[in-house]
Write an enzyme that holds these catalytic residues in place. Structure first.
Site, mmCIF file in Angstrom:
data_model
loop_
_atom_site.group_PDB
_atom_site.id
_atom_site.type_symbol
_atom_site.label_atom_id
_atom_site.label_comp_id
_atom_site.label_asym_id
_atom_site.label_seq_id
_atom_site.Cartn_x
_atom_site.Cartn_y
_atom_site.Cartn_z
ATOM 1 C CE LYS A 110 -4.372 -1.949 1.375
ATOM 2 N NZ LYS A 110 -4.073 -3.338 1.685
HETATM 3 C C1 LIG Z 1 -4.934 -4.347 1.243
HETATM 4 C C2 LIG Z 1 -4.028 -5.751 1.083
HETATM 5 C C3 LIG Z 1 -4.450 -6.598 -0.022
HETATM 6 C C4 LIG Z 1 -5.761 -6.332 -0.849
HETATM 7 O O1 LIG Z 1 -5.548 -5.335 -1.461
HETATM 8 P P1 LIG Z 1 -6.723 -4.858 -2.741
HETATM 9 O O2 LIG Z 1 -6.371 -3.759 -3.362
HETATM 10 O O3 LIG Z 1 -7.934 -4.541 -1.807
HETATM 11 O O4 LIG Z 1 -6.829 -6.241 -3.359
HETATM 12 C C5 LIG Z 1 -3.535 -7.856 -0.126
HETATM 13 N N1 LIG Z 1 -2.414 -8.096 0.750
HETATM 14 C C6 LIG Z 1 -2.000 -7.238 1.824
HETATM 15 C C7 LIG Z 1 -0.934 -7.634 2.424
HETATM 16 C C8 LIG Z 1 -2.854 -5.689 1.642
HETATM 17 O O5 LIG Z 1 -2.378 -4.964 2.743
#
Ligand SMILES: *Cc1c(COP(=O)(O)O)cnc(C)c1O
Length: 461
Positions: A110
């Site tokens: 993220k």
């Molecule tokens: C947020 C997150 C996801 C999912 O991401 P999306 O964009 O909602 O599909 C997967 N793995 C981790 C470690 C995350 O923090």
């Protein structure tokens, strides 16, 4: 390049508009008016992640920023990564590789989207001589990435609401040990849904804002986060095959933001074979892709908590663009009655799925067994989210006859309980994760009471 809503009621918006607004006025999600095309030949000569981003990001920002401005912003956007490649690739065998997206400051992918969002928030606020409150609810990695990305900008105050619930201790401490006077973590004695309801109410209320102050959302529907993620699909493909070959991506997903970024890259010219939509037991997406059944169910807590969702908010963009061929009325009708009525597309439309998507749902025991298996066979440790994507590749192996990249979305040390359950001793914890245990936690506790929370924000603002 302007943007419009998937439901047709919000049109001709600039990049700055959609950056600051998040959700469209009609409840839909913003999408670019057309898919800009990359120049693959020029991209294939780029060697660094930033140089790839410099080709991709300006394709979306011209309505608000000159190319020169964007190039300058991108030189300062992705910071505090602990690997020189930013998004390095690890080869598991001659067909399967892992794209490591956890080298940012919060050790999850993220950081890519939120650092880009924060950089543009800061530019727009400075240009308009404004300040902002960033407000979000999180059950996982969004909060820490948002806090980290925004904390250095004094024009932004960040308030993050966290529930009592399924979050690892490190994930919580990454948010509560920041100790900056523009960062506040609020623990709500309720569920993630309670936190989200309070955030939604806050966006209506706004009474806690000062004059000349914006309220900004950092949830995964903000288009700028998708742009930040599109960049690493191009970068990784370039590194792996120089765009000479179609490849598969296996994406561990919850809200479908990361998968949609992959789809967007494909629409912009990235050669792709299949996108593998990998989910845990919260399988609404898998039920849709395998069975044309998009129906909401209660959330189960799993060992991959960042993917524990009941509906996938970014999925609306795929329904609109891929299935409805950008027919906003059709999309609007499907979503007006959802989730009361589930989404089941006409069969001939749903059949398109096979052209581009595969999907698999993975239970916890399989997730843990795969962490164990890959550690034994490759001496390589993956986190539970990455493991979900790895299982899907193994199970769908016969359908995917070309190189495959598994997205690794978090560092394994963020989820020590699962690693322990797999019987593995973590011998290397990145300093940025271990040091949260030495810092004092500062957390403001609240009952599920929105006026008390709004008063608190006003008092700190
Ligand atoms: C947020 C997150 C996801 C999912 O991401 P999306 O964009 O909602 O599909 C997967 N793995 C981790 C470690 C995350 O923090």
């Amino acid at each position: 390049m302007l943007f419009h809503s998937t439901r047709g009621g919000d049109k001709d918006r600039t990049f700055e508009d959609i950056l600051m607004q998040g959700l469209a006025c009609d409840g839909g999600l913003f999408i670019p008016d057309f898919w800009p095309q990359v120049d693959l030949e020029s991209l294939s000569t780029k060697t660094s992640f930033i140089d790839v981003a410099k080709e991709v990001v300006p394709l979306f920002t011209s309505s608000s920023f000159s190319k020169q401005e964007v190039l300058r912003i991108l030189d300062n956007t992705w910071h505090d990564f602990d690997h020189k490649d930013i998004a390095p690739i690890k080869n598991l065998d001659d067909k399967t590789s892992i794209l490591e997206l956890f080298h940012g400051p919060t050790a999850a992918f993220k950081d890519f989207g939120l650092q880009l969002a924060a950089a543009f928030f800061n530019e727009v606020l400075a240009k308009n001589k404004k300040t902002a409150v960033v407000l979000g609810a999180t059950s996982g990695d969004t909060g820490s990435a948002a806090i980290d990305a925004c904390k250095k900008f004094k024009s932004i105050k960040t308030f993050i609401l966290i529930p009592d619930g399924n979050m690892s201790e490190i994930q919580r401490k990454q948010m509560t040990t920041i100790n900056e006077d523009n960062v506040f973590t609020l623990k709500i004695s309720g569920t993630f849904d309670d936190c989200q309801d309070i955030v939604k109410a806050a966006f209506k209320d706004r009474s806690f804002l000062n004059d000349n102050q914006d309220l900004l959302a950092v949830n995964s529907i903000n288009w700028v986060r998708i742009i930040g993620q599109i960049c690493y699909y191009f970068y990784a493909s370039c590194k792996l095959t120089n765009f000479d070959q179609k490849i598969n991506f296996s994406v561990p997903t919850g809200n479908f933001g990361n998968v949609f970024a992959c789809y967007a890259a494909h629409k912009m010219g990235l050669p792709l074979n299949k996108i593998i939509v990998s989910v845990n037991e919260n399988d609404i997406l898998n039920r849709f892709f395998t069975n044309n059944d998009y129906s909401k169910k209660d959330v189960n807590e799993t060992v991959s908590p960042s993917m524990d969702i009941s509906v996938a908010s970014n999925f609306e963009r795929l329904i609109y663009d891929f299935y409805c061929n950008r027919d906003a009325e059709l999309c609007n009708n499907l979503y007006l009655s959802f989730p009361t009525k589930s989404i089941n597309l006409p069969t001939d439309i749903w059949e398109k799925t096979k052209d581009l998507f595969l999907s698999y749902s993975v239970d916890d025991s399989m997730t843990i067994a795969t962490i164990q298996g890959i550690f034994k066979s490759h001496n390589y440790l993956i986190d539970p989210h990455t493991a979900v994507a790895a299982v899907a590749v193994k199970k769908l192996n016969k359908d995917i006859d070309c190189p495959t990249l598994i997205l690794s979305t978090a560092h394994p040390a963020k989820f020590p309980n699962s690693i322990e359950e797999a019987g593995i001793l973590i011998d290397e914890i990145p300093k940025r994760l271990s040091e949260v245990f030495e810092k004092k936690e500062i957390v403001y506790e609240f009952p599920v009471n929105k006026s008390a929370i709004f008063d608190f924000i006003a008092s700190k603002n």
